[in-house]
Design an enzyme around this catalytic site. Structure first.
Site, PDB file in Angstrom:
ATOM      1  N   CYS A 175     -58.520  14.808  33.102  1.00 45.88           N
ATOM      2  CA  CYS A 175     -58.985  13.712  33.327  1.00 45.88           C
ATOM      3  C   CYS A 175     -60.291  13.188  33.895  1.00 45.88           C
ATOM      4  O   CYS A 175     -61.112  12.538  33.893  1.00 45.88           O
ATOM      5  CB  CYS A 175     -58.207  13.032  34.113  1.00 45.88           C
ATOM      6  SG  CYS A 175     -56.040  13.340  33.716  1.00 45.88           S
ATOM      7  N   CYS A 228     -55.835  16.564  37.790  1.00 45.71           N
ATOM      8  CA  CYS A 228     -55.939  16.968  36.594  1.00 45.71           C
ATOM      9  C   CYS A 228     -57.257  16.976  36.122  1.00 45.71           C
ATOM     10  O   CYS A 228     -58.287  16.127  35.976  1.00 45.71           O
ATOM     11  CB  CYS A 228     -55.512  15.486  35.465  1.00 45.71           C
ATOM     12  SG  CYS A 228     -55.690  15.910  33.457  1.00 45.71           S
TER      13      CYS A 228
END
Length: 406
Positions: A329, A326
């Site tokens: 993230c 991700c």
């Protein structure tokens, strides 16, 4: 934990690759992809007429646009594969608009298209501005309109997960399965070598792998198109009627029907992914600096145990639910570390969802990044999306409930 690289951008057949391989090009893809505008998709946003004539004839413009349309099949295949996987993962829980925005700004499509366009413009000795001007000038021409409409439809279909119809060419005798595998390996090795150099230079400049500027620097300097072109040229795929890329793409498509060939491609890809992952891992010192106030959670059992212990301490707990694939993230890692220093009374946890899959379902996660705010074992709220300022305001609101933080 699997790798974060969208390696199928160097090829044309995303089904060869693993789930996470098809998800992201590189950490920090948001900044690079967002900056890379693709004129053919933006041109429908304006109706401004061009007062002066174009520098391109209609016939030459058609040649250029058709070449772009042919070459865009590769990044569209990547985009469609990412869309299919994300839709399967989210099972309809994320609205189409949000999912498509994620695909456009997080995946490799825009940067890959930019490379393709620049190569074609250079080949024809024109600029993007000249092509855009000519496209607007001929916007009422039936042939130009039909072509640009078709290109926009291909793009829209790929966002929804529909694979483009890949064109094929007759293969020259030298293009055997063995040569195809050899070219694939050369491309992989070329990427590894170049990434190793760029990562070394970025670290020498004092950049941390979790810092967005680190990934931006590496991604902006990584020229996959040149690496692929050199591998194809070195393998003797020159002097044919079709371009080396078209021959390679057709070979992959043809030989993919052989399960043994497909398995060998996948095996090479997985080994390559592991090498790239090792190159991009945080050093022990970097990891320690980033997570000195954040507790790492690497299993469902550990999450339950830690949350049970914190439930008796009457303190606010912020849980960063993340995954190595991700991009947003990972970009937020340094920001969350700063917040953990700014709010010393708050307990910060970092849960790797690849290692704690059941936790994702139990908490009710719909997207990543997501931050969970808990107190006394109860979930107070989930803060969804890569909005660091919103997360900070929600932490302040939970610490001072009487203050309206939104």
């Amino acid at each position: 934990t699997q790798s974060t690289w969208g390696l199928s951008l160097v090829l044309c057949l995303p089904p060869f690759f693993s789930m996470t391989t098809r998800q992201l090009l590189f950490w920090g893809g948001v900044a690079a992809a967002g900056a890379a505008a693709v004129y053919i998709y933006n041109q429908s946003q304006t109706k401004e007429k061009v007062k002066s004539g174009p520098q391109l004839t209609k016939e030459y413009l058609l040649v250029i646009l058709k070449e772009i349309q042919r070459e865009m099949q590769t990044p569209l295949s990547e985009l469609a594969a990412m869309s299919q996987q994300l839709r399967a993962q989210t099972r309809g829980s994320v609205p189409d608009r949000e999912l498509e925005m994620y695909l456009v700004h997080q995946g490799p499509f825009a940067s890959h298209m930019k490379q393709i366009e620049e190569a074609i413009y250079s080949k024809h000795e024109v600029t993007e501005a000249v092509v855009k001007k000519a496209t607007k000038y001929y916007d009422s021409d039936d042939e130009i309109t039909a072509l640009t409409t078709s290109m926009r439809k291909m793009y829209a279909d790929a966002l929804k997960g529909a694979m483009p119809s890949l064109s094929t060419v007759d293969l020259p005798e030298i293009m055997t399965p063995e040569l195809t595998l050899s070219i694939f390996q050369k491309i992989m090795n070329g990427i590894e070598t170049e990434v190793a150099k760029l990562v070394k230079a970025a670290r020498a400049a004092g950049k941390n792998p979790r810092d967005p500027s680190f990934s931006e620097q590496v991604q902006s300097q990584l020229d996959v198109t040149s690496i692929r072109t050199k591998a194809l040229s070195d393998s003797g795929l020159t002097g044919f009627k079709e371009s080396p890329q078209e021959i390679f793409r057709s070979a992959l498509q043809k030989y993919a029907e052989d399960p043994t060939f497909a398995l060998m491609i996948r095996s090479q890809s997985e080994m390559h992914e592991k090498k790239l992952q090792d190159l991009l891992k945080l050093t022990d010192e970097e990891e320690k600096g980033l997570l000195k106030r954040i507790k790492k959670i690497e299993s469902d059992a550990q999450y339950k145990q830690v949350m049970a212990e914190l439930a008796t301490q009457d303190k606010l707990v912020v849980v960063d639910f993340w995954a190595v694939w991700c991009g947003p993230c990972l970009q937020l890692g340094p920001v969350v570390a700063d917040l953990s220093e700014e709010f010393p009374t708050v307990e910060f946890l970092r849960v790797d969802l690849d290692l704690a899959e059941k936790t994702s379902e139990e908490v009710g996660l719909r997207m990543m990044p997501t931050f969970g705010l808990f107190r006394n074992g109860e979930k107070l709220e989930l803060v969804e999306g890569p909005d660091a300022q919103l997360l900070k305001r929600r932490i302040e609101a939970q610490l001072e409930p009487t203050i309206v933080a939104l």
